[in-house]
Design a protein around this motif. Sequence first.
Motif, PDB file in Angstrom:
ATOM      1  N   TYR A 284      -0.335  -3.596  -3.801  1.00 46.67           N
ATOM      2  CA  TYR A 284       0.445  -2.252  -4.961  1.00 46.67           C
ATOM      3  C   TYR A 284       1.565  -0.733  -4.045  1.00 46.67           C
ATOM      4  O   TYR A 284       0.492   0.449  -4.488  1.00 46.67           O
ATOM      5  CB  TYR A 284      -0.708  -1.418  -5.682  1.00 46.67           C
ATOM      6  N   GLU A 304       0.356   3.445  -4.176  1.00 48.39           N
ATOM      7  CA  GLU A 304       0.013   3.796  -6.154  1.00 48.39           C
ATOM      8  C   GLU A 304      -1.234   4.534  -6.030  1.00 48.39           C
ATOM      9  O   GLU A 304      -2.248   3.986  -5.127  1.00 48.39           O
ATOM     10  CB  GLU A 304       0.296   2.738  -7.038  1.00 48.39           C
ATOM     11  N   GLU A 347       4.670  10.394 -10.200  1.00 49.61           N
ATOM     12  CA  GLU A 347       3.108  10.068  -9.290  1.00 49.61           C
ATOM     13  C   GLU A 347       3.080   9.447  -8.104  1.00 49.61           C
ATOM     14  O   GLU A 347       2.365   9.623  -6.988  1.00 49.61           O
ATOM     15  CB  GLU A 347       2.487   9.524 -10.191  1.00 49.61           C
ATOM     16  N   ARG A 348       3.904   8.851  -8.316  1.00 47.49           N
ATOM     17  CA  ARG A 348       4.340   7.877  -7.430  1.00 47.49           C
ATOM     18  C   ARG A 348       4.821   8.500  -5.691  1.00 47.49           C
ATOM     19  O   ARG A 348       4.739   8.222  -4.401  1.00 47.49           O
ATOM     20  CB  ARG A 348       5.337   7.013  -7.566  1.00 47.49           C
ATOM     21  N   ARG A 381      -8.014   5.964  -3.296  1.00 48.09           N
ATOM     22  CA  ARG A 381      -8.128   5.009  -4.200  1.00 48.09           C
ATOM     23  C   ARG A 381      -9.672   4.686  -5.074  1.00 48.09           C
ATOM     24  O   ARG A 381      -9.847   4.811  -6.323  1.00 48.09           O
ATOM     25  CB  ARG A 381      -7.122   3.667  -4.172  1.00 48.09           C
ATOM     26  N   TYR A 387      -7.242   3.460 -10.883  1.00 45.87           N
ATOM     27  CA  TYR A 387      -6.938   2.584  -9.690  1.00 45.87           C
ATOM     28  C   TYR A 387      -8.517   1.497 -10.208  1.00 45.87           C
ATOM     29  O   TYR A 387      -8.204   0.598 -10.429  1.00 45.87           O
ATOM     30  CB  TYR A 387      -7.354   3.090  -8.499  1.00 45.87           C
TER      31      TYR A 387
END
Length: 395
Positions: A284, A304, A347-348, A381, A387
């Motif tokens: 990701y 991510e 968010e990214r 994460r 996640y």
Amino acid sequence: MEKRRLYMDYSATTPVKKEVLDEMMPYLTDYFGNASSFHTFGREAKNALDKARGQVANLINAKPNEIYFTAGGTESDNWAIEGVAYANKAKGNHIITSKIEHHAVLHTCEYLEKYHGFEVTYLDVDSEGKVDLKQLEESIKDTTILITIMFANNEIGTIQPIKEIGEIAKAHKVLFHTDAVQAAGNINIDVKELNIDLMSMSSHKIYGPKGIGALYIKAGTKLHTFVHGGAQERRRRAGTENIPSIVGYGKACEIAKANMDNHIASLTKLRGKLIDGILKNIPYTTVNGSLENRLPGNVNFGFEFIEGEGILLMLDMLGIAASSGSACTSGSLDPSHVLMAIGLPHERAHGSLRLTVGDFTTEDDIDYIIENLPPVIERLRSMSPLYDQIKNKNK
């Protein structure tokens, strides 16, 4: 055991090379004269000033009398844009720029809009951060006096189609300025071949001292004086010249010119190893910006499910200095305007990491990053419910 210190933020600034410092030192002690003085001390300083001007000019295939020393890239950007705007008001009031420029350009354009009645078009960029040449040409009006598009982006490393932009500007008789703070000294630039009228540069991005830069002004370009006072810089930029820093900048340009091919090859190899290692070991993950048309030392990763600030803090605990974007906006909690402009969701855009390599980076350094970054990302994460959902879904 002493904690490892690993610098991976060369786009923010670079260390001063020993050869540069050695060149500067005599002008801090023995040769301290004012370059405007007529006596021997002054002539010594003036000779050093002239030599450095030639070294900077040689880096970009300009004439020495087209190089004007400034306090750095920000001043050069401000001078180029405001200088053209005020000097060409009789012709028009329209400026074209892009949405991913450094704030030294964007804030200057906004200032001219707000307080001086100028009109500014902010061009979109594609997912790699490149401007659309068709949109650029269609944006030109009878009142357009300046196109200002950066050579290479400081956050994502994307190099713009500068030659084509220069050709469009020349065909429409519009002045073309480029912010080349990240590019000049890191890639080959020929201002004549590229039809560049004005170009901003900075010393501390190429292993020279901070607080010194230059503005290339093509001979015959109509431009207002930016700093008023004495007759320095051919009456265009007043103030006693900072001879030690100018000497250092000149030497940094000389070294950059001589080592350009090796510099590009070495950094490109390290960059490729870093990209391959991280993409292989961290799912990701994406690389922001163009993979082909990119500064040799720049990597910008998007991870991510996490935020960039957490990555920076944990890397710093491991002795790794990195960045989430421009050092000039590091105090802001807002997502990068560059990452938002290339279409990343909010968010990214928050989960970005810029790692930039330089002349002192080794393959061992890259191995250290590849070994230590994956567990950092995994740990961050692990705190993300989203996640967890993704991992459980993929089991």
